[in-house]
Design a protein around this motif. Structure first.
Motif, PDB file in Angstrom:
ATOM      1  N   UNK A 127     -51.466  -4.806  23.762  1.00  0.00           N
ATOM      2  CA  UNK A 127     -51.972  -5.248  25.051  1.00  0.00           C
ATOM      3  C   UNK A 127     -51.475  -6.671  25.234  1.00  0.00           C
TER       4      UNK A 127
ATOM      5  N   UNK B 160     -53.739  -9.549  26.697  1.00  0.00           N
ATOM      6  CA  UNK B 160     -54.792  -9.948  25.783  1.00  0.00           C
ATOM      7  C   UNK B 160     -54.234 -10.806  24.637  1.00  0.00           C
TER       8      UNK B 160
ATOM      9  N   UNK C 163     -47.422  -5.689  15.060  1.00  0.00           N
ATOM     10  CA  UNK C 163     -47.265  -4.526  14.184  1.00  0.00           C
ATOM     11  C   UNK C 163     -45.998  -3.727  14.505  1.00  0.00           C
TER      12      UNK C 163
ATOM     13  N   UNK D 160     -53.274  10.257  22.343  1.00  0.00           N
ATOM     14  CA  UNK D 160     -53.773   9.316  23.343  1.00  0.00           C
ATOM     15  C   UNK D 160     -52.632   8.716  24.145  1.00  0.00           C
TER      16      UNK D 160
ATOM     17  N   UNK E 202     -53.017   1.128  21.744  1.00  0.00           N
ATOM     18  CA  UNK E 202     -52.879  -0.314  21.575  1.00  0.00           C
ATOM     19  C   UNK E 202     -53.068  -0.684  20.119  1.00  0.00           C
ATOM     20  N   UNK E 203     -52.074  -1.274  19.559  1.00  0.00           N
ATOM     21  CA  UNK E 203     -52.174  -1.721  18.172  1.00  0.00           C
ATOM     22  C   UNK E 203     -52.863  -3.075  18.122  1.00  0.00           C
ATOM     23  N   UNK E 204     -53.498  -3.388  17.004  1.00  0.00           N
ATOM     24  CA  UNK E 204     -54.180  -4.667  16.877  1.00  0.00           C
ATOM     25  C   UNK E 204     -53.238  -5.856  17.076  1.00  0.00           C
ATOM     26  N   UNK E 205     -53.820  -6.936  17.563  1.00  0.00           N
ATOM     27  CA  UNK E 205     -53.087  -8.182  17.750  1.00  0.00           C
ATOM     28  C   UNK E 205     -53.343  -9.028  16.517  1.00  0.00           C
TER      29      UNK E 205
END
Lengths: 340, 340
Positions: free
Chosen positions: A159, A162, A296, A319, A323-326
């Motif tokens: 994202x 974000x 990532x 899905x 969204x992969x973690x930041x």
DNA sequence: CTGAAAGCGCTTACAG
DNA sequence: CTGAAAGCGCTTACAG
């Protein structure tokens, strides 16, 4: 159980017709009631089916080693899924060259893969590719940069807005009220820039929304990325505005800014940028880059292939937005992220 | 190619004897030369072999939902590897009750699994378990907290000292020279505490090694974790030392400290702790907890099972120490970590 | 529309 | 010490 042969059962499972409604329903009923699930190991062994996934990525380039990571993730996924007949076909292009992107798309269209994994760099060409996919009714997945398109199978990435917002939060810990900050957008090409702009937007919104941080933010675009142009461009800013306390670089070229800061001894200035590349890590080690935001990259490539694998082999629903973690990277934790 | 039957080839591949040296060598030669690798899909289908992995974890408890995560990772891995005959058998104990730990170990030893995945809470009992494993020649893997033991197959978890070091770095951005910091160690039981102490050690070393941060650090141990005891215990400290600028809590109970800080309006104090539990996230949302260090709990469980899977099914060599990244969590990025 | 047979690449008794 | 045969749970032609 249904009093029919396995051939018939197979026909209804893969609904390839040639079955009377009455037997079909009977079989479906029994499958449901007995909670039958096909053994995919046996299926794989018997069918010998091959799935060919086209992978459209930028080639690794001297300016940034970033794109080697998603490719590593793709290769990892390919290794794990090779037993199930997954084959990857790579189409690597020069990210600064629209023609090269177009050429690889032509090749993909010509080779008729079963699905495609796309790093969407140039808009019109990408549209052409996905229109071809739609026509051929094959799924496609975007990676790294999202693409507004309701027919895609999925997007795997960050994202981006974000992530900029988060960068601002990190910045806020080390700059005082009234400081002046600089956002640098450095890139030869402005295509594929939506997610880069989102990062900037996110960063700005943080300070707008958190009124207890009164901060003056300057935006600066650098087109020529050679060392001299950067120096000239930055010298001007830093001499005019001598109070810059923090710099946010919206992509992986942050090391070029770090080099400038080091050579001109401009520390202490809090410097935040993107991506765990070797070039950047040098300056993390030297405490010149304070934070890197990581997206990532390996997991992006890995997730892209696995998404297609789940779709084709496991028949799982996937899905649409993954969204992969930041990840927040510092000198103290980067080592653990390198292989990821 | 060797002029022998598949049965014989199978015997040399699994070296289960009953083959003359001369044929064995011939077969080995050919396998090498032709780069033959067995099809594990066919192997799985034909052998119908079941691998039973015992999983020795704490049960989820009201004080912290942390341990539900590794279990979720185990279940995820079990789903993926079920096709290959992997079966998990769970042995959950009460982490505050040594007897309960011992009981589950007795059950494991009695049931004779093919391998075991261990969260090593109590020292002597753990030793007994791994001695039994060694005797039975089955592999075992540690998770979350490392165990000095050269015979283990692997450890999957975090470098705990480095995580404390990182916490200190984060702390350093928001505290000024000469500030006073507090390290809180809060726990009913002091077994399984080596990795908790490592966190503290790491935190302290950062400030010792970075001489530009002259900071006074207090250590405080809280044994009774009910609300009143915490209040009493902290009131004393905070009234005596009214200059505490930052608090580092060495485990997931940081929310209990956050509650105290909130109720006594002690902000601004920078608060850092561990683990992405629901209880903690409430206070991250309220900006009372500034940073959480996360140890990828889901991946720990997932990695533990996959390590055994790689060992047994894929015959891969596995790494003895698998350090997962030390994730930095803030209000801005925690959402993306929740499912991980 | 349906069934019987062969085969995917292995492993597993069993016979010699 | 070695080989031949059956079988794992599916899919794939082919015959009717």
């Amino acid at each position: 159980m249904a009093g029919v042969s396995v051939g018939t059962v197979d026909r209804v499972i893969h609904n390839r017709g040639e079955v009377s409604d009455i037997t079909r329903n009977k079989v479906i009923r029994i499958i449901k009631d007995s909670h039958y699930v096909p053994d995919i190991v046996a299926r794989t062994l018997a069918s010998k089916k091959i799935y060919r996934f086209a992978v459209l990525f930028p080639r690794e380039n001297p300016d940034s080693t970033f794109w080697s990571k998603p490719l590593a993730g793709v290769n990892k996924a390919l290794k794990e899924t090779g037993h199930y007949g997954i084959v990857g076909e790579k189409y690597l292009f020069d990210q600064f060259n629209r023609t090269s992107f177009k050429k690889q798309i032509d090749r993909i269209i010509h080779n008729e893969p079963d699905a495609v994994l796309i790093a969407p760099f140039y808009y019109e060409e990408t549209v052409r590719l996905i229109e071809n996919c739609s026509q051929r009714k094959i799924p496609y997945v975007f990676i790294n940069s999202n693409f507004q398109d309701s027919s895609k199978l999925s997007f795997v990435g960050q994202d981006s807005k974000q992530s900029g917002y988060l960068a601002a939060r990190l910045m806020s810990y080390s700059v005082e009220q009234g400081s002046r900050l600089l956002i640098i957008n450095i890139s030869k090409v402005l295509d594929n820039h939506k997610h880069i702009l989102n990062r900037q937007t996110g960063f700005e919104s943080f300070f707008r929304e958190n009124t207890n941080h009164k901060i003056d933010i300057l935006n600066h675009y650098i087109k020529d990325t050679d060392k001299n142009s950067i120096s000239n461009s930055l010298n001007e800013i830093f001499s005019k505005k001598n109070e810059i306390k923090g710099v946010f670089v919206t992509n992986s070229k942050v090391y070029k800014i770090a080099r400038f800061i080091e050579e001109n001894r401009l520390k202490p200035v809090t410097l935040i940028g993107y991506d765990l590349t070797e070039e950047n890590l040098q300056y993390v080690e030297k405490n010149i880059i304070d934070f890197l935001i990581s997206q990532r990259p390996v997991e992006q490539g890995y997730g892209g292939i696995m998404t297609l694998f789940n779709h084709f082999v496991l028949n799982k629903r996937v899905k649409k937005e993954q969204h992969l973690p930041i990840d927040i990277i510092t000198k103290e934790n980067y080592k653990f992220y390198i292989k990821h």
